[in-house]
Design a protein around this motif. Structure first.
Motif, PDB file in Angstrom:
ATOM      1  N   LEU A  77       0.561  -0.789  -0.001  1.00  0.00           N
ATOM      2  CA  LEU A  77       0.256   0.230   0.051  1.00  0.00           C
ATOM      3  C   LEU A  77       0.959   1.667  -0.206  1.00  0.00           C
ATOM      4  CD1 LEU A  77      -2.962   0.958   0.632  1.00  0.00           C
ATOM      5  CD2 LEU A  77      -2.817   1.242   3.038  1.00  0.00           C
ATOM      6  N   LEU A  78       2.154   1.134   0.754  1.00  0.00           N
ATOM      7  CA  LEU A  78       2.888   2.182   0.889  1.00  0.00           C
ATOM      8  C   LEU A  78       3.289   3.080  -0.343  1.00  0.00           C
ATOM      9  CD1 LEU A  78       4.561   4.036   2.680  1.00  0.00           C
ATOM     10  CD2 LEU A  78       6.154   2.790   3.228  1.00  0.00           C
ATOM     11  N   GLN A  79       4.004   1.078  -1.315  1.00  0.00           N
ATOM     12  CA  GLN A  79       4.559   1.743  -2.748  1.00  0.00           C
ATOM     13  C   GLN A  79       3.365   2.432  -2.931  1.00  0.00           C
ATOM     14  OE1 GLN A  79       5.921  -1.670  -4.098  1.00  0.00           O
ATOM     15  NE2 GLN A  79       6.787  -1.509  -5.700  1.00  0.00           N
ATOM     16  N   ALA A  80       2.042   1.838  -3.434  1.00  0.00           N
ATOM     17  CA  ALA A  80       1.433   2.138  -4.569  1.00  0.00           C
ATOM     18  C   ALA A  80       0.449   3.385  -4.313  1.00  0.00           C
ATOM     19  CB  ALA A  80      -0.508   1.711  -4.249  1.00  0.00           C
ATOM     20  N   VAL A  81       1.061   4.414  -2.733  1.00  0.00           N
ATOM     21  CA  VAL A  81       0.151   5.432  -2.158  1.00  0.00           C
ATOM     22  C   VAL A  81       1.185   6.358  -2.152  1.00  0.00           C
ATOM     23  CG1 VAL A  81      -1.008   6.857  -0.903  1.00  0.00           C
ATOM     24  CG2 VAL A  81      -1.519   4.400  -1.245  1.00  0.00           C
ATOM     25  N   PHE A  82       2.370   6.231  -2.484  1.00  0.00           N
ATOM     26  CA  PHE A  82       3.636   7.430  -1.765  1.00  0.00           C
ATOM     27  C   PHE A  82       3.471   8.194  -3.492  1.00  0.00           C
ATOM     28  CE2 PHE A  82       8.070   8.632  -1.514  1.00  0.00           C
ATOM     29  CZ  PHE A  82       8.263   9.176  -0.847  1.00  0.00           C
ATOM     30  N   PRO A  83       3.837   7.719  -4.627  1.00  0.00           N
ATOM     31  CA  PRO A  83       4.360   8.478  -6.240  1.00  0.00           C
ATOM     32  C   PRO A  83       2.729   9.492  -5.869  1.00  0.00           C
ATOM     33  CG  PRO A  83       4.431   6.149  -6.080  1.00  0.00           C
ATOM     34  CD  PRO A  83       4.550   6.301  -5.044  1.00  0.00           C
ATOM     35  N   ASN A  84       1.521   9.435  -5.158  1.00  0.00           N
ATOM     36  CA  ASN A  84       0.892   9.847  -6.024  1.00  0.00           C
ATOM     37  C   ASN A  84       0.277  10.980  -4.988  1.00  0.00           C
ATOM     38  OD1 ASN A  84      -0.367   9.057  -8.536  1.00  0.00           O
ATOM     39  ND2 ASN A  84      -0.306   7.099  -6.650  1.00  0.00           N
ATOM     40  N   LEU A  85       1.481  11.583  -3.623  1.00  0.00           N
ATOM     41  CA  LEU A  85       0.648  11.919  -2.873  1.00  0.00           C
ATOM     42  C   LEU A  85       2.043  13.342  -2.707  1.00  0.00           C
ATOM     43  CD1 LEU A  85       2.285  10.269   0.242  1.00  0.00           C
ATOM     44  CD2 LEU A  85      -0.427  10.507  -0.279  1.00  0.00           C
ATOM     45  N   PRO A  86       1.491  14.834  -2.622  1.00  0.00           N
ATOM     46  CA  PRO A  86       2.193  15.702  -2.774  1.00  0.00           C
ATOM     47  C   PRO A  86       3.346  15.899  -2.488  1.00  0.00           C
ATOM     48  CG  PRO A  86      -0.207  15.818  -2.143  1.00  0.00           C
ATOM     49  CD  PRO A  86       0.001  14.604  -2.240  1.00  0.00           C
ATOM     50  N   ALA A  87       4.012  16.694  -2.555  1.00  0.00           N
ATOM     51  CA  ALA A  87       5.611  16.855  -1.942  1.00  0.00           C
ATOM     52  C   ALA A  87       5.144  17.157  -0.393  1.00  0.00           C
ATOM     53  CB  ALA A  87       6.311  17.747  -2.980  1.00  0.00           C
ATOM     54  N   TYR A  88       4.448  17.728  -0.014  1.00  0.00           N
ATOM     55  CA  TYR A  88       4.536  18.149   1.645  1.00  0.00           C
ATOM     56  C   TYR A  88       4.213  17.132   2.552  1.00  0.00           C
ATOM     57  CZ  TYR A  88       0.445  18.450   1.886  1.00  0.00           C
ATOM     58  OH  TYR A  88      -2.175  18.172   2.562  1.00  0.00           O
TER      59      TYR A  88
END
Length: 951
Positions: free
Chosen positions: A856-867
């Motif tokens: 889940l961390l791998q799927a979510v991380f690229p789509n999160l805002p930079a902050y």
């Protein structure tokens, strides 16, 4: 040798010029002596000896044709006659017989009808003759008879019949002693069907004139001779007798009529021109060249004559003389050697203009080359300058001499204008000619000379052009000054003025005049000629000078007309301050007609100066133009709007308020200066306008304060403007209420204020009333206020109860969430990696999707805002820095609830923060999936690599 003919020309002659009459001996040795020779149309026929005839086509001289006459008797060739086509040859024998030979046959034919007549002359028909038919011709005999005859050659069977169609007598020529030999015959046709027949005897030249009806030319010339049956025709007669005579004609072009004639007779040569328009005689400009002393008609009389364009040639026994018909001078003499024998005859081929001479043994030919080369000089000496110029137009050095001679001739005869025109075309020294006219006091001729000289100058000769232009201007001005003071010379003055204006406006002189306009202005000013100064200024487009001139002479309408016609903005700016003082309405009309070409800001100074000293009616003209700029041209310049405001404030208060209202209340769309407008309106006491400006500036307190001095209703309208600021609005209404209570002392109006503004309460107004006011005036207002308070209290109670119920439901929902759980089967797999779920920490979402923590961390991380990415990384570092977590927990949330100790609590808080970021929503069902709908399945940077892997 090289010699200067006149200034500007050098004539270089590198070799001796070819003579006009160039003699050439023909390379021909006749086997027998030459009896007779004729030439026409390049066909030469020669009688040799007793019985031989030689025909030569001069186009093919190497192919001669010899014909035998076939005569057995002692007959000899007397004369031969060849027609203009070179086709028909008549051979007259001394036995009074005549033979005929056609160019296309070899056999000579006797003309039986002609027998018994010694033929002296033949007049060929140049109008009806052809190669096979002579048409009606005239034949002259030694007995003085003139016969009409016709010779025809049949096609196909030549000479199957007699060639001579008829042979009839039509006239007999006589001299004082009786019939005389007909030496020459010539037939010419004039205009309107008129025929001229010239016949000569030894001493007389006859002319027969008559008309032959159209269509009857083939019937011959009998009718013309019949007209003279009872009386002699007109003739010229001379006393001396050569024993014969000969006439020659000059025809300039083939198949045209002869233009001149020369008749050789006993006293000399009669020569002149032929004029076919004369009714009874075509001979014109007749002159007689008398034989000089070296010609004795008893010893060495002339034998033959031929005529060229400007000369006639006389054949003497041993020489040839050429006499110029223009001046009668012998210009050429050619002496033949004795070895050639005596000269026999001279004849000219009219088609090629070649002259042939023969003796019994030798043939000579003269070529006429550039006969007109010196004709110009003769005409010049005869003062026939037009003809002289015609014959040297291609020789500029000769033309210059003729022009100089003509100019001098005109000058001597006091034809000064004509002299000036000629001098201007010569290369004579300019200064000499100019001084010549000055000394003769001929200013008009001098001007003509300068004008012509100026027109002949090249564009590169700028110094000369400037000199002549300035001098001509001075001369014109002097001449106009003299003529203007003489009423009797009025027409000449007007004509000269027109010439001067033409000179000033000439396109050729434009550049020179423009470059030297300062000098021209000085000349005009020195002569006091303001009229032409204005005219010249207009030509030079120096309209500033024109307008200034009109203004100086109070010709304001003319000045404005010039401005309006040429529409020069700079001139409008310069002269408007003067013109508007005198013709304001017309000036404003002109401004309006110029439209947007004028910048109104540049005209404001003129209007300001004008409006300060003008009446209200005149100020209206300034307002009219400013309104045109604002409303028609939609000008946005602040200066224009400010000036219009000042004019309105000065004399049109009503228009002022309407203008302000029309401009609106948006400061960003208002083009006048608000502060300037406020000060202007305040100075002139326009309170309504000031209130409006305060409103635009959002100075509502000032607006209300000023409005209360004018009208309470106006103040009320201002008080409601700050819609977003209730406190200010209430304050403004309190001002109005205080004013109504304290200034107007009107309790009812104060109560009306309460009803107009919902923000005001009775308790806000009560302090303004004096103590002695009874409560009766406020009873209704106080009751209404108390009722409003009760309603407000009830509303607050209801809201408190609703808030209490809402808090209770929230607590119940929180408790329920704490007890909520989900079941996971042992065979469940991670939705991302498809591996068994229970092997690693995982998340279970309400939607049913389950993910490993790391998946889940791998799927979510690229789509999160930079902050958020930065925060997540920071939390992971903090989590790693704490003590290792328990290795046996299935649901992170359950493990988090079991916490002992302060350090463990911090770790649980970190994990909760991570969950809030990573597990906030299902990666497949939440907003993350919706936002990624437009992303490609394959990363564009890895597209090529992916595509290659499938190959």
């Amino acid at each position: 040798s090289v010699h200067v003919l006149s200034p500007g020309y050098v004539n270089a002659r590198l070799e001796k010029e070819t003579p006009i009459f160039n003699k050439q001996r023909i390379d021909f040795a006749p086997p027998e002596k030459i009896n007779s020779l004729v030439v026409s149309s390049n066909q030469l026929c020669m009688s040799l000896g007793k019985d031989t005839l030689l025909r030569i086509d001069l186009g093919k001289p190497d192919e001669p044709n010899q014909v035998e006459l076939g005569r057995k008797d002692e007959a000899k060739v007397y004369k031969m006659f060849l027609d203009h086509t070179g086709s028909h040859l008549l051979i007259a024998l001394n036995t009074s017989e005549c033979l005929y030979l056609n160019r296309s046959v070899q056999k000579v034919r006797a003309l039986s009808r002609w027998k018994g007549h010694l033929i002296e002359s033949v007049g060929w028909n140049k109008f009806l003759g052809s190669e096979t038919n002579t048409g009606p011709i005239l034949v002259g005999t030694a007995q003085g008879q003139i016969y009409e005859a016709e010779i025809s050659v049949s096609e196909g069977s030549l000479f199957s019949t007699n060639p001579d169609q008829y042979f009839r007598q039509v006239y007999t020529l006589e001299e004082e002693s009786g019939p005389a030999p007909v030496c020459c015959l010539e037939i010419e046709r004039g205009i309107e069907g008129k025929f001229f027949i010239i016949a000569t005897t030894r001493k007389r030249l006859f002319q027969f004139v008559g008309k032959v009806p159209e269509g009857t030319e083939q019937q011959g010339f009998s009718s013309i001779f019949a007209m003279h049956a009872d009386h002699l025709p007109s003739f010229r007669e001379f006393p001396a007798n050569l024993g014969f005579s000969e006439i020659a004609f000059y025809t300039p072009k083939l198949r045209s009529n002869p233009r001149s004639f020369a008749w050789m007779m006993g006293n000399g040569v009669l020569y002149g021109t032929l004029d076919y328009s004369r009714p009874d005689s075509i001979l014109s400009d007749e002159r007689v060249w008398v034989y000089p002393s070296d010609i004795d008609i008893t010893v060495n009389k002339p034998i033959s004559i031929v005529l060229t364009q400007f000369h006639f040639l006389l054949l003497l026994p041993d020489r040839v003389k050429a006499v110029c018909t223009l001046n009668g001078q012998v210009v050429f003499q050619d002496l033949f050697l004795e070895k050639f024998g005596l000269l026999t005859r001279m004849i000219k081929d009219p088609t090629v203009q070649q002259i042939w001479i023969h003796t019994e043994k030798v043939v000579f030919r003269y070529h006429v080359q550039r006969e007109s080369r010196d004709v110009w000089k003769m005409y010049m000496n005869m003062n026939k300058f037009d003809l002289a110029k015609e014959y040297c137009k291609d020789r500029p050095e000769c033309l210059d001499i003729v022009l100089a001679k003509e100019a001098e001739h005109c000058f001597q005869n006091k034809r000064y204008i004509d002299s000036a025109k000629c001098y201007a075309l010569t290369q004579n020294y300019f200064e000499e000619i100019a001084l010549k006219f000055i000394e003769a006091k001929q200013e008009e001729a001098l001007m003509e000379f300068l004008i012509k000289k100026l027109s002949n100058l090249k564009p590169s000769e700028k110094t000369q052009t400037t000199l002549l232009t300035t001098w001509l201007t001075e001369l014109y001005l002097n001449w106009l000054g003299i003529l203007e003071g003489d009423p009797s010379q009025r027409n000449l003055y007007l004509d000269t003025r027109e010439k001067f204006r033409t000179f000033l406006s000439s396109p050729k002189n434009k550049d020179c005049l423009f470059n030297n306009r300062a000098s021209i202005y000085e000349l005009l000013a020195s002569h006091g000629d303001t009229e032409h100064m204005v005219y010249f200024a207009v030509i030079m487009q120096d309209y500033e000078r024109v307008v200034a001139h009109h203004c100086q002479h109070d010709e304001y309408d003319e000045a404005l007309n010039v401005l309006s016609r040429h529409r020069d903005e700079k001139l409008f700016y310069k002269f408007s301050p003067v013109l508007i003082q005198h013709i304001p309405k017309k000036v404003v009309d002109a401004w309006i007609s110029m439209g947007s070409r004028l910048d109104a800001r540049n005209l404001i100074p003129a209007l300001v100066n004008y409006s300060q000293s003008a009446s209200t009616q005149q100020i209206n003209e300034a307002i009219r133009y400013m309104e045109f700029c604002v409303y028609q041209l939609e000008e946005t310049q602040q200066a224009i709007h400010n000036y219009l405001l000042s004019l309105y404030a000065l004399c049109r208060p009503d228009s002022l308020l309407s203008y302000l209202e029309q401009a609106g209340t948006n400061p960003n769309r208002i083009h006048y200066d608000l502060k300037y407008a406020l000060r202007l309106c305040a100075e002139h006491g326009h309170h309504h306008a000031c209130v409006h400006i305060y409103k635009v500036m959002e100075l509502y307190e000032e607006a209300v304060d000023l409005a209360l001095q004018v009208d309470v209703d106006l103040a009320k309208s201002c008080a409601d403007l700050p819609e977003d600021d209730e406190e200010l609005r209430k304050k403004l209404w309190l001002k109005i209420a205080r004013h109504v209570v304290q200034e107007e002392k009107d309790v009812k109006k104060a109560m009306a204020c309460l009803s107009s503004c919902a923000l005001l309460k009775i308790e806000d107004v009560l302090p303004f009333f004096p103590d002695f006011v009874t409560i009766d005036h406020f009873k209704e207002a106080i009751c209404n206020s108390l009722e409003d308070y009760n309603k407000h209290i009830e509303e607050l109670k209801r809201e408190m109860e609703e808030a209490t119920q809402s808090a209770k439901r929230i607590r119940e929902d929180i408790q329920e969430m704490r007890n909520k759980y989900g079941s996971v089967e042992p065979q469940e797999k991670c939705a991302a990696c498809d591996f068994p779920l229970l092997n690693r920490p995982f998340y279970l979402f309400l939607c049913g999707h389950m993910f490993h923590y790391d998946c889940l961390l791998q799927a979510v991380f690229p789509n999160l805002p930079a902050y958020k990415q930065a925060k997540l990384e920071d939390l992971q570092k903090k989590l790693a820095a704490t003590s290792q977590p328990s290795k046996t927990h299935h649901r992170p949330k359950d493990a988090d609830t079991i916490s002992l100790g302060k350090g463990q609590q911090s770790r649980e808080q970190i994990k909760a923060d991570i969950d809030d970021i990573v597990a906030a929503e299902c990666v497949y069902c939440g907003e993350l999936m919706i936002r990624s709908i437009d992303k490609p399945f394959i990363d564009p940077q890895k597209y090529e690599e992916e595509m290659q892997s499938w190959l």
